[in-house]
Design a protein around this motif. Structure first.
Motif, PDB file in Angstrom:
ATOM      1  N   HIS A  13       0.804  -1.213   0.000  1.00  0.00           N
ATOM      2  CA  HIS A  13       0.000   0.000   0.000  1.00  0.00           C
ATOM      3  C   HIS A  13       0.841   1.269   0.000  1.00  0.00           C
ATOM      4  O   HIS A  13       0.333   2.344  -0.332  1.00  0.00           O
ATOM      5  CB  HIS A  13      -0.927   0.010   1.210  1.00  0.00           C
ATOM      6  CG  HIS A  13      -0.212  -0.188   2.517  1.00  0.00           C
ATOM      7  ND1 HIS A  13       0.538  -1.313   2.782  1.00  0.00           N
ATOM      8  CD2 HIS A  13      -0.111   0.599   3.622  1.00  0.00           C
ATOM      9  CE1 HIS A  13       1.055  -1.218   4.001  1.00  0.00           C
ATOM     10  NE2 HIS A  13       0.680  -0.075   4.520  1.00  0.00           N
ATOM     11  N   LEU A  14       2.120   1.195   0.372  1.00  0.00           N
ATOM     12  CA  LEU A  14       2.951   2.388   0.422  1.00  0.00           C
ATOM     13  C   LEU A  14       3.185   2.992  -0.963  1.00  0.00           C
ATOM     14  O   LEU A  14       3.590   4.144  -1.075  1.00  0.00           O
ATOM     15  CB  LEU A  14       4.292   2.064   1.091  1.00  0.00           C
ATOM     16  CG  LEU A  14       4.200   1.586   2.550  1.00  0.00           C
ATOM     17  CD1 LEU A  14       5.579   1.333   3.119  1.00  0.00           C
ATOM     18  CD2 LEU A  14       3.435   2.582   3.413  1.00  0.00           C
ATOM     19  N   PHE A  15       2.941   2.229  -2.010  1.00  0.00           N
ATOM     20  CA  PHE A  15       3.040   2.770  -3.368  1.00  0.00           C
ATOM     21  C   PHE A  15       1.878   3.703  -3.692  1.00  0.00           C
ATOM     22  O   PHE A  15       1.865   4.331  -4.745  1.00  0.00           O
ATOM     23  CB  PHE A  15       3.098   1.633  -4.389  1.00  0.00           C
ATOM     24  CG  PHE A  15       4.437   0.954  -4.472  1.00  0.00           C
ATOM     25  CD1 PHE A  15       5.434   1.452  -5.292  1.00  0.00           C
ATOM     26  CD2 PHE A  15       4.714  -0.174  -3.724  1.00  0.00           C
ATOM     27  CE1 PHE A  15       6.672   0.829  -5.382  1.00  0.00           C
ATOM     28  CE2 PHE A  15       5.946  -0.813  -3.788  1.00  0.00           C
ATOM     29  CZ  PHE A  15       6.937  -0.300  -4.618  1.00  0.00           C
ATOM     30  N   ALA A  16       0.912   3.820  -2.790  1.00  0.00           N
ATOM     31  CA  ALA A  16      -0.255   4.673  -3.025  1.00  0.00           C
ATOM     32  C   ALA A  16       0.103   6.149  -3.056  1.00  0.00           C
ATOM     33  O   ALA A  16      -0.745   6.980  -3.424  1.00  0.00           O
ATOM     34  CB  ALA A  16      -1.318   4.421  -1.954  1.00  0.00           C
ATOM     35  N   VAL A  17       1.329   6.510  -2.700  1.00  0.00           N
ATOM     36  CA  VAL A  17       1.745   7.916  -2.757  1.00  0.00           C
ATOM     37  C   VAL A  17       1.548   8.485  -4.161  1.00  0.00           C
ATOM     38  O   VAL A  17       1.203   9.662  -4.320  1.00  0.00           O
ATOM     39  CB  VAL A  17       3.218   8.050  -2.323  1.00  0.00           C
ATOM     40  CG1 VAL A  17       3.721   9.471  -2.540  1.00  0.00           C
ATOM     41  CG2 VAL A  17       3.369   7.658  -0.855  1.00  0.00           C
ATOM     42  N   ALA A  18       1.741   7.670  -5.176  1.00  0.00           N
ATOM     43  CA  ALA A  18       1.594   8.134  -6.563  1.00  0.00           C
ATOM     44  C   ALA A  18       0.158   8.060  -7.054  1.00  0.00           C
ATOM     45  O   ALA A  18      -0.109   8.421  -8.198  1.00  0.00           O
ATOM     46  CB  ALA A  18       2.498   7.325  -7.489  1.00  0.00           C
ATOM     47  N   ALA A  19      -0.776   7.613  -6.219  1.00  0.00           N
ATOM     48  CA  ALA A  19      -2.166   7.465  -6.637  1.00  0.00           C
ATOM     49  C   ALA A  19      -2.777   8.779  -7.144  1.00  0.00           C
ATOM     50  O   ALA A  19      -3.530   8.765  -8.132  1.00  0.00           O
ATOM     51  CB  ALA A  19      -3.000   6.871  -5.507  1.00  0.00           C
ATOM     52  N   PRO A  20      -2.515   9.946  -6.510  1.00  0.00           N
ATOM     53  CA  PRO A  20      -3.071  11.195  -7.057  1.00  0.00           C
ATOM     54  C   PRO A  20      -2.624  11.480  -8.489  1.00  0.00           C
ATOM     55  O   PRO A  20      -3.422  11.962  -9.306  1.00  0.00           O
ATOM     56  CB  PRO A  20      -2.550  12.262  -6.086  1.00  0.00           C
ATOM     57  CG  PRO A  20      -2.334  11.532  -4.801  1.00  0.00           C
ATOM     58  CD  PRO A  20      -1.860  10.177  -5.214  1.00  0.00           C
TER      59      PRO A  20
END
Length: 526
Positions: free
Chosen positions: A194-201
């Motif tokens: 889930h830490l890859f969610a930083v790029a979700a925006p």
């Protein structure tokens, strides 16, 4: 924009196999090296997922190493446990296998990471297959031979290469215009870690503007299609735990905000400066006779857990760090909204991960891989990017040195960094000197404007970093000499965490430079 060619696929695959083969030989030689607690964490996850029913995976507390990765990674561990049980049943024994360190478990887990790197190799191949051979090989050198990735995955122990492979596959799909597939692969990645969610925006804005275009009805239809595809991925991953009523426990494990602002060893980011400023102000006020209630424990205590409150400066909450990350990311989101260009998505995503690393909550130093690996894709196209990446890759790798603190591992990490730096220097210098030489052979009008022309261009092409960068890299050498030789000789056992603090602070300056450089590039890019 990247140069599009049609290289022979078979030739490219053979070349990549050669690079991957050398990397694999190095990884095999590192099997007996130092293993962090992460090694036992993943062994326990093998045992946990093999021994317990799915409904208990996220509630078991048999050991301190509780499962805190998303469900797809838990299923991945369950898959590996099938083979682990065949190799040695004690590997997956939940109650008797704690801290099990037989050769069977060491070889099995090390080789599982090596094999899982096939995902990384495929991602690198997809992103570089349409480039000319020189750029393609440089990308493979930067990623497949990355010393930072080798240190974290194949010495310290994790599966970052496997996960970064999904990220590169997703980015390759977006660069090729396959937005739906790119979004789905990114959703799969989030269900692994889930830490890859930083790029979700960045993904959301880009896909909304690029994939969901073409008028209201067509765009809305595509929006629903993307939402359904991504939602299906999350439903497949989290659905079983929703069925068992465990979803709240899963979310609690994934987001343990009680761990505090900083990890035990400070990641080299913005909060290093904040902590140092707080300590400096507290020291000055104490000297002035102003009574300051100092924190109960030091940020440099080296302990994992909730960091102590600040003595002078305002306390930092997860919400504050979240807002700072979004604010830092805002120029990138504006660019993605105004002109969603496939050729820019990799750079935007790398910048998003840099923002998350620099301003995020409880950031691990290993998270630098999230932006270091994607930036390698864009680092081979112009001299400015090369200079930035050359410095950043050295700083990021050096910031990982404290992870390998045993004396026997010191030659390994130093040799890996020095060899890779030398290969980068030679490769980049040769590549851009060749480009400069070609540029020097131009019409007379161009030569007249250049004055001494060809030699100047060749000289410029051969340079990797300017004088500021060279002096900064020399500073790394000073920090290392102090930590390894002068500190033990002059101070002995006093201030044992001072070398770690110096590494964090000095490397944070390099990461801050990278963040500012990337921000400036994004703002001025048309």
């Amino acid at each position: 924009m990247r140069t599009v060619r049609n290289p022979n696929v078979l030739t490219a695959m053979k070349e990549l196999a050669w690079f991957a083969g050398i990397a694999t030989c190095i990884k095999l030689l590192l099997i007996p090296s130092y293993r962090s607690t992460d090694f036992e964490v993943h062994r326990n996850w093998l045992a946990l997922t093999h021994s317990l029913p799915l409904s208990q995976w996220y509630s078991d507390e048999t050991s301190p190493w509780t499962l805190d990765y998303p469900p797809l990674f838990a299923f991945f561990e369950r898959f590996l446990s099938i083979f682990a049980n065949l190799v040695d049943p004690k590997i997956v024994n939940l109650h008797e296998g704690l801290n099990y360190s037989a050769d069977t478990v060491i070889y099995f887990q090390r080789i599982s990471v090596i094999v899982s790197d096939l995902c990384l190799f495929y991602g690198v191949y997809r992103l570089s297959r349409n480039l000319d051979s020189a750029k393609r090989r440089m990308i493979w050198i930067l990623i497949v031979w990355s010393p930072a990735l080798i240190i974290v995955d194949h010495v310290h122990f994790q599966y970052n290469g496997f996960l970064l492979g999904f990220l590169l596959i997703s980015l390759s799909c977006l660069e090729e215009g396959k937005d739906l597939m790119g979004g789905v692969v990114f959703a799969v990645l989030l269900c692994f870690k889930h830490l890859f969610a930083v790029a979700a925006p960045v993904y959301f804005v880009y896909l909304l503007r690029h994939y969901c275009r073409g008028g209201f009805f067509r765009g809305f239809g595509r929006f629903l299609m993307m939402g359904a595809a991504v939602g299906m991925v999350f439903l497949m991953a989290f659905g079983p735990f929703l069925y068992y009523g465990q979803i709240e426990q899963v979310i609690r494990r994934l987001f343990p905000f009680g761990r505090g602002l900083c990890h035990a060893y400070w990641a080299p980011n913005f909060w290093v400066f904040y902590i140092i400023l707080d300590k400096g102000l507290a020291f000055l006020l104490a000297k002035l006779g102003i009574n300051i209630q100092a924190p109960a424990a030091s940020f440099t205590g080296g302990l994992v857990g909730n960091s102590s409150p600040f003595a002078v400066l305002p306390q930092v909450t997860p919400l504050i760090t979240f807002m700072m990350v979004l604010l830092a990311m805002f120029p990138c989101l504006v660019k993605a909204w105004r002109e969603p260009r496939p050729g820019m998505i990799t750079r935007w995503v790398a910048y998003a991960y840099t923002c998350g690393f620099f301003f995020g909550w409880h950031v691990h130093e290993k998270a630098s891989l999230h932006f270091l690996i994607p930036l390698a894709i864009v680092a081979v196209h112009n001299l400015e990017d090369v200079r930035h990446y050359f410095l950043l890759s050295i700083v990021s790798c050096y910031s990982l040195f404290p992870l390998l603190f045993e004396a026997k591992d010191y030659p390994i990490k130093v040799l890996l960094l020095l060899l890779h730096s030398l290969v980068m220097w030679l490769g980049f210098s040769a590549h851009f000197s060749k480009i400069a030489s070609v540029k020097a052979v131009k019409p007379r009008q161009r030569r007249d404007k250049m004055g001494s022309g060809g030699s100047a261009a060749a000289k410029e092409g051969g340079l990797i970093v300017g004088w500021v960068g060279k002096r900064y890299l020399l500073g790394l050498l000073v920090v290392e000499i102090w930590g390894q030789f002068l500190h033990p000789y002059l101070l002995g056992d006093r201030l044992p965490f001072l070398p770690l603090m110096l590494v964090s602070v000095y490397c944070a300056l390099g990461i801050m430079y990278s963040w500012i450089w990337q921000l400036g590039w994004i703002i001025r890019c048309p």
